[in-house]
Design an enzyme around this catalytic site. Structure first.
Site, PDB file in Angstrom:
ATOM      1  N   HIS A 138      23.351  68.077   1.171  1.00  0.00           N
ATOM      2  CA  HIS A 138      23.633  66.697   0.868  1.00  0.00           C
ATOM      3  C   HIS A 138      22.581  65.869   1.462  1.00  0.00           C
ATOM      4  O   HIS A 138      21.913  66.051   2.230  1.00  0.00           O
ATOM      5  CB  HIS A 138      24.945  66.155   1.841  1.00  0.00           C
ATOM      6  CG  HIS A 138      25.558  65.095   1.539  1.00  0.00           C
ATOM      7  ND1 HIS A 138      25.082  63.655   1.753  1.00  0.00           N
ATOM      8  CD2 HIS A 138      26.801  64.595   0.642  1.00  0.00           C
ATOM      9  CE1 HIS A 138      25.890  62.812   1.360  1.00  0.00           C
ATOM     10  NE2 HIS A 138      26.861  63.393   0.763  1.00  0.00           N
ATOM     11  N   ASP A 215      25.932  70.856   9.694  1.00  0.00           N
ATOM     12  CA  ASP A 215      26.848  69.791   9.043  1.00  0.00           C
ATOM     13  C   ASP A 215      27.932  70.262   8.576  1.00  0.00           C
ATOM     14  O   ASP A 215      28.058  71.374   7.416  1.00  0.00           O
ATOM     15  CB  ASP A 215      25.889  69.370   7.681  1.00  0.00           C
ATOM     16  CG  ASP A 215      26.849  68.569   6.861  1.00  0.00           C
ATOM     17  OD1 ASP A 215      27.841  68.030   7.068  1.00  0.00           O
ATOM     18  OD2 ASP A 215      26.056  67.840   5.684  1.00  0.00           O
ATOM     19  N   GLN A 218      32.125  69.298   5.101  1.00  0.00           N
ATOM     20  CA  GLN A 218      33.201  69.991   4.051  1.00  0.00           C
ATOM     21  C   GLN A 218      33.556  70.928   4.749  1.00  0.00           C
ATOM     22  O   GLN A 218      34.481  71.843   4.223  1.00  0.00           O
ATOM     23  CB  GLN A 218      32.159  70.447   2.911  1.00  0.00           C
ATOM     24  CG  GLN A 218      31.563  69.095   2.297  1.00  0.00           C
ATOM     25  CD  GLN A 218      32.645  68.485   1.510  1.00  0.00           C
ATOM     26  OE1 GLN A 218      33.855  68.545   1.411  1.00  0.00           O
ATOM     27  NE2 GLN A 218      32.374  67.104   1.329  1.00  0.00           N
ATOM     28  N   LYS A 241      37.005  62.934   5.772  1.00  0.00           N
ATOM     29  CA  LYS A 241      37.236  64.306   4.671  1.00  0.00           C
ATOM     30  C   LYS A 241      38.174  65.128   5.320  1.00  0.00           C
ATOM     31  O   LYS A 241      38.499  66.191   4.855  1.00  0.00           O
ATOM     32  CB  LYS A 241      35.843  64.772   4.738  1.00  0.00           C
ATOM     33  CG  LYS A 241      34.795  64.233   3.732  1.00  0.00           C
ATOM     34  CD  LYS A 241      33.635  64.906   3.667  1.00  0.00           C
ATOM     35  CE  LYS A 241      32.562  64.089   3.123  1.00  0.00           C
ATOM     36  NZ  LYS A 241      32.460  63.245   2.010  1.00  0.00           N
ATOM     37  N   CYS A 379      25.734  63.320  -4.342  1.00  0.00           N
ATOM     38  CA  CYS A 379      24.819  63.076  -3.186  1.00  0.00           C
ATOM     39  C   CYS A 379      23.918  64.366  -3.038  1.00  0.00           C
ATOM     40  O   CYS A 379      23.812  65.035  -1.731  1.00  0.00           O
ATOM     41  CB  CYS A 379      25.598  62.502  -2.129  1.00  0.00           C
ATOM     42  SG  CYS A 379      25.985  60.953  -2.407  1.00  0.00           S
TER      43      CYS A 379
END
Ligand code: PMP
Length: 421
Positions: A138, A215, A218, A241, A379
């Site tokens: 991202h 990261d 998600q 999220k 993104c």
């Protein structure tokens, strides 16, 4: 080189069943109609809907027991502090961290990555050093590193991905070198759905003494996270999220690393004492939480994480896996449709392009049918460039989505094919 792909589930027990009709009743937003049709919300990777428990907890936190945290001797402040620090403890448990002081409240994954870039990497980064990311990041895991590289004369290195959107593991290993200052990579790709074998990737970096940042923006809504088991140095999630409020997220940092890092921002809350000659900083995590924090956001996030835990991450994982398989099979059967992101290990994200139709037109027609998807570059412009497309349409699922909703999505795409026949 071969790497055993990480198991999707931590247990070998059959996953408990998820009662989707009951779960849906917890999400008032799912009851609305859009353009006269019952809403089908498939934009969960951008931001997820909120269970009533979170909405109620946020309202309650503002009405009962609201005050600023940490500074007050009065009852309301102590109550708010206990709730805020209680949420930190829930975050610790959710991420599998050993200690609550390893959990820093941040605005989201973007801020967490910038914090690690500026406070951890920047002071250690020399001219000619390298920062290793992947082609599926991202923008929030690209731009902070580019800015840092430009400031310090360092180089950004990128691990390639294959035509399915899986990481080139051999290239990853070759790119780990003596100048690698940090590996920062995504657990689950927002544009492709690819689940990276993070544990193995971290182990390869650790063998070489290279720190790692994962990261998990998600990953948190879909799959079990255990930073102890992954062995990473930093891990980040975004509250919005994972069914929590916006403007709040978590950064896990290994205790000794957080202790060794300078503050990210200066101000109130992050100090032990201040004079004009000298300031002594507070210990982590408060050292990294300058100013009045997002108190109510943190409390809401705690409730959201507890909600996810109450459903069971293994049940969620199993349910979504089945939903993903169904959606993939049905969409792949449509003419003129190309799936972007077909890796063997995937979370419930389906990106696709329709031959001869711009993704925005696909998204607009689906919206008329009450189906909310995202159309654009997500993104992740380098991913789009890798697959030779300007944009994709992305349907991203959560545990409250159903097979009927997949059918509504497919019917909507069939409508697109008709309109642009
Ligand atoms: N990483 C990934 C993989 C994401 O999907 C996102 C959000 N789309 C981010 C980082 C940034 O998260 P936030 O906008 O919550 O800071």
């Amino acid at each position: 080189m071969t790497i055993a792909i990480e198991r999707r589930s931590k247990t070998r027990q059959p996953a408990p069943e998820l009662d989707v009709e009951r779960v849906r009743r917890d999400f008032p937003a799912l009851e609305q109609t859009v353009n006269g049709k019952p809403l089908v919300y498939l934009d969960n990777a951008a931001s997820a809907q909120k269970p009533r428990a979170v909405v109620d907890a946020v309202a309650r936190a503002y009405v009962e027991g609201y005050a600023n945290v940490h500074r007050g001797v009065h009852a309301l402040s102590q109550q708010a502090t206990a709730a805020y620090e209680g949420a930190r403890e829930i975050g610790r448990r959710f991420l599998g961290a050993a200690e609550a002081r390893e959990i820093v409240f941040v605005r989201g994954s973007t801020e967490a990555i910038n914090l690690v870039a500026q406070s951890f990497v920047r002071p250690r980064l020399n001219r000619g050093d390298e920062i290793l990311i992947t082609h599926m990041e991202h923008h929030s895991n690209i731009v902070p590193w580019q800015m840092l590289c430009a400031a310090r004369g360092a180089r950004l290195k990128v691990v390639p991905i294959d035509d399915d959107g899986a990481l080139d593991l051999g290239a990853y290993e070759r790119l780990l070198g003596p100048r690698t200052a940090i590996v920062s990579l995504v657990h689950v790709s927002n544009a492709l759905g690819t689940i990276n074998p993070v544990r193995e990737l971290v182990a390869l970096a650790r063998e070489r003494g290279i720190p790692t940042l994962i990261d998990g923006a998600q990953a948190a809504p879909h799959t079990a996270i255990d930073v102890g088991r992954l062995g990473c140095d930093f891990y980040t999630i975004s509250g919005h999220k994972v069914f929590g409020p916006t403007g709040i997220g978590l950064l896990y940092g290994r205790a000794e690393l957080l202790a060794s890092m300078p503050p990210y921002q200066g101000g109130g809350e992050m100090i032990r004492s201040v004079s004009f000659d000298r300031t002594e900083y507070a210990e982590p995590p408060h050292k990294f939480e300058a100013g009045t924090p997002h108190i109510v956001g943190a409390i809401g996030l705690g409730v959201a994480l507890e909600y996810v835990e109450s459903l069971g991450i293994d049940a969620i994982d199993a349910y979504e896996h089945e939903l993903l398989a169904y959606a993939t099979e049905r969409l792949a059967a449509l003419p003129r449709l190309r799936l972007i992101g077909t890796a063997g290990q995937k979370a419930a994200v389906v990106s696709f392009v329709v031959d001869g139709v711009h993704a925005h037109d696909v998204g607009t027609i689906l919206d008329h049918e009450g189906v909310a998807v995202r159309a654009g570059h997500h993104c992740a412009q380098p991913v789009m460039e890798r697959f030779g497309v300007a944009a994709t349409t992305r349907a991203s699922f959560a545990f409250y989505n159903t097979r009927d909703e997949v059918d509504r999505l497919v019917a909507g795409v069939e409508r697109v094919l008709e309109v642009f026949s």
